[in-house]
Design a protein around this motif. Structure first.
Motif, PDB file in Angstrom:
ATOM      1  N   MET A  72      22.343   8.630 -20.874  1.00 21.78           N
ATOM      2  CA  MET A  72      22.351   8.400 -22.322  1.00 21.78           C
ATOM      3  C   MET A  72      21.204   7.462 -22.698  1.00 21.78           C
ATOM      4  SD  MET A  72      25.270   6.629 -24.722  1.00 21.78           S
ATOM      5  CE  MET A  72      26.462   7.928 -24.443  1.00 21.78           C
ATOM      6  N   PRO A  73      20.403   7.828 -23.698  1.00 22.21           N
ATOM      7  CA  PRO A  73      19.335   6.928 -24.145  1.00 22.21           C
ATOM      8  C   PRO A  73      19.900   5.581 -24.580  1.00 22.21           C
ATOM      9  CG  PRO A  73      19.057   9.112 -25.088  1.00 22.21           C
ATOM     10  CD  PRO A  73      20.405   9.102 -24.431  1.00 22.21           C
ATOM     11  N   GLU A  74      19.233   4.523 -24.140  1.00 23.87           N
ATOM     12  CA  GLU A  74      19.659   3.169 -24.479  1.00 23.87           C
ATOM     13  C   GLU A  74      18.601   2.511 -25.370  1.00 23.87           C
ATOM     14  OE1 GLU A  74      21.117   1.032 -20.990  1.00 23.87           O
ATOM     15  OE2 GLU A  74      21.315   2.934 -19.924  1.00 23.87           O
ATOM     16  N   LEU A  75      18.727   1.225 -25.575  1.00 22.87           N
ATOM     17  CA  LEU A  75      17.826   0.515 -26.499  1.00 22.87           C
ATOM     18  C   LEU A  75      16.343   0.777 -26.207  1.00 22.87           C
ATOM     19  CD1 LEU A  75      18.244  -3.156 -27.687  1.00 22.87           C
ATOM     20  CD2 LEU A  75      16.030  -2.280 -27.009  1.00 22.87           C
ATOM     21  N   PRO A  76      15.868   0.644 -24.972  1.00 21.24           N
ATOM     22  CA  PRO A  76      14.426   0.864 -24.731  1.00 21.24           C
ATOM     23  C   PRO A  76      13.962   2.280 -25.046  1.00 21.24           C
ATOM     24  CG  PRO A  76      15.388  -0.404 -22.947  1.00 21.24           C
ATOM     25  CD  PRO A  76      16.531   0.120 -23.759  1.00 21.24           C
ATOM     26  N   GLU A  77      14.803   3.281 -24.776  1.00 19.97           N
ATOM     27  CA  GLU A  77      14.421   4.654 -25.071  1.00 19.97           C
ATOM     28  C   GLU A  77      14.306   4.870 -26.577  1.00 19.97           C
ATOM     29  OE1 GLU A  77      15.120   4.007 -21.387  1.00 19.97           O
ATOM     30  OE2 GLU A  77      16.959   4.003 -22.594  1.00 19.97           O
ATOM     31  N   MET A  78      15.268   4.336 -27.322  1.00 26.23           N
ATOM     32  CA  MET A  78      15.243   4.517 -28.774  1.00 26.23           C
ATOM     33  C   MET A  78      14.123   3.702 -29.413  1.00 26.23           C
ATOM     34  SD  MET A  78      17.455   6.756 -28.797  1.00 26.23           S
ATOM     35  CE  MET A  78      17.572   7.154 -30.541  1.00 26.23           C
ATOM     36  N   GLU A  79      13.812   2.550 -28.847  1.00 25.30           N
ATOM     37  CA  GLU A  79      12.693   1.755 -29.359  1.00 25.30           C
ATOM     38  C   GLU A  79      11.370   2.465 -29.074  1.00 25.30           C
ATOM     39  OE1 GLU A  79      10.833  -1.318 -31.389  1.00 25.30           O
ATOM     40  OE2 GLU A  79      12.948  -0.734 -31.287  1.00 25.30           O
ATOM     41  N   THR A  80      11.273   3.116 -27.924  1.00 22.34           N
ATOM     42  CA  THR A  80      10.072   3.907 -27.623  1.00 22.34           C
ATOM     43  C   THR A  80       9.933   5.060 -28.605  1.00 22.34           C
ATOM     44  OG1 THR A  80      10.191   3.353 -25.266  1.00 22.34           O
ATOM     45  CG2 THR A  80       8.927   5.314 -25.858  1.00 22.34           C
ATOM     46  N   TYR A  81      11.032   5.753 -28.858  1.00 19.15           N
ATOM     47  CA  TYR A  81      11.019   6.817 -29.856  1.00 19.15           C
ATOM     48  C   TYR A  81      10.583   6.274 -31.218  1.00 19.15           C
ATOM     49  CZ  TYR A  81      13.342  10.645 -27.256  1.00 19.15           C
ATOM     50  OH  TYR A  81      13.645  11.676 -26.389  1.00 19.15           O
ATOM     51  N   ARG A  82      11.134   5.123 -31.592  1.00 17.49           N
ATOM     52  CA  ARG A  82      10.801   4.558 -32.906  1.00 17.49           C
ATOM     53  C   ARG A  82       9.305   4.308 -33.033  1.00 17.49           C
ATOM     54  NH1 ARG A  82       9.173   0.358 -35.337  1.00 17.49           N
ATOM     55  NH2 ARG A  82       8.910  -0.764 -33.373  1.00 17.49           N
ATOM     56  N   THR A  83       8.722   3.702 -32.015  1.00 22.36           N
ATOM     57  CA  THR A  83       7.295   3.391 -32.049  1.00 22.36           C
ATOM     58  C   THR A  83       6.442   4.653 -32.133  1.00 22.36           C
ATOM     59  OG1 THR A  83       7.648   1.374 -30.778  1.00 22.36           O
ATOM     60  CG2 THR A  83       5.410   2.254 -30.814  1.00 22.36           C
ATOM     61  N   LEU A  84       6.734   5.614 -31.276  1.00 18.06           N
ATOM     62  CA  LEU A  84       5.919   6.828 -31.228  1.00 18.06           C
ATOM     63  C   LEU A  84       6.110   7.695 -32.469  1.00 18.06           C
ATOM     64  CD1 LEU A  84       6.365   7.832 -27.473  1.00 18.06           C
ATOM     65  CD2 LEU A  84       4.426   6.666 -28.539  1.00 18.06           C
ATOM     66  N   LEU A  85       7.338   7.808 -32.949  1.00 18.28           N
ATOM     67  CA  LEU A  85       7.583   8.641 -34.125  1.00 18.28           C
ATOM     68  C   LEU A  85       7.051   8.000 -35.399  1.00 18.28           C
ATOM     69  CD1 LEU A  85      11.136  10.085 -33.400  1.00 18.28           C
ATOM     70  CD2 LEU A  85       8.957  11.303 -33.401  1.00 18.28           C
TER      71      LEU A  85
END
Length: 269
Positions: A1-14
């Motif tokens: 399951m995506p956790e904080l770092p994965e979602m923060e990476t998504y946020r930055t790139l998107l």
């Protein structure tokens, strides 16, 4: 399951891809992935502009210019892809947001969701969540106060979203290793020194994981070289039987409350 770092990476790139752009088309292939009727969702999302993207815990929030927010939780198995019909993965897509020639594909939303909610209701949706571990207010003293008088195993408190938000199975193990504490250690037995170390280890591990792009298996877009970089940086997670980076003893795996857990009995106490 995506956790904080994965979602923060998504946020930055998107944010680089989507911020300020207008959603030109919406396709919904699975009605259960959204929280409104398909017609309502499409009507209120099509033609809106993505003003900015934020994150709270394991959620992403796409803030639209019409006072609505698209609230995403990928849950287990969910991921996204930004691209064109020519390079999109050969998968089933539950929701597709188009931005002219480019699309954002939502994949694996069987347990996850993309909800459309009024901006005014966002804080209410997060009322039950614990504090953000990367917040400046997340200190050793604050952590001690949250754990004061409580009982249970350390790992299970770290993954409890009502106590600390954003940490899941992978990073709870990495944090415990960094802090030198066994995941099944009773929180009531932690000394002040150990609690202080834990309060430092939590943001340190999460920030390092963000720097490496988290552990997501799939790239977000065709030229993505960041997403998933933390896979090779994990010190204990999913490394059963491999030598510990600190002491060369073998990493062990057990289940704690039905969660697979990785640790080194020599380096952690």
């Amino acid at each position: 399951m995506p956790e904080l770092p994965e979602m923060e990476t998504y946020r930055t790139l998107l944010t680089e891809k989507m911020a300020g752009k207008t959603i030109t088309k919406v396709e919904i292939n699975r009605e259960k992935s959204v929280n409104t009727t398909v017609d309502f969702f499409i009507h209120h999302v099509t033609g809106s502009r993505v003003d900015f993207i934020s994150r709270r815990a394991k959620h992403l929030l796409f803030h639209l210019d019409n006072n609505y927010v698209l609230l995403l939780h990928l849950m287990l198995g969910g991921w996204m892809y930004w691209g064109t019909p020519a390079d999109r993965p050969s998968r089933n897509f539950q929701v597709i947001l188009s931005f002219g020639e480019y699309q954002l594909y939502f994949i694996g939303l069987r347990l996850g969701y993309l909800h459309l909610i009024p901006s005014a209701e966002v804080e209410e949706r997060f009322a039950a969540l614990g504090p953000e571990p990367l917040s400046p207010t997340f200190t050793a003293q604050a952590l001690m106060e949250r754990f004061k008088g409580k009982r249970g195993k350390l790992k299970m408190k770290l993954v409890d979203q009502s106590w600390i938000s954003g940490i899941g199975n992978c990073y709870s193990d990495e944090i415990c290793f960094h802090a030198g504490l066994l995941p099944d250690k009773a929180i009531q037995s932690l000394t002040n020194t150990q609690m202080e170390q834990l309060s430092r280890s939590i943001p340190t591990v999460l920030q390092e994981a963000i720097r490496w792009g988290g552990y997501m298996e799939y790239p977000l877009f065709k030229e993505d070289r960041l997403t998933g970089g933390y896979n090779d940086q994990c010190k204990v997670y999913d490394r059963e039987g491999e030598p510990c980076f600190r002491c060369s003893q073998f990493i062990q795996k057990e289940e704690i409350s039905s969660r697979k857990t990785f640790f080194c009995t020599h380096c952690q106490e």
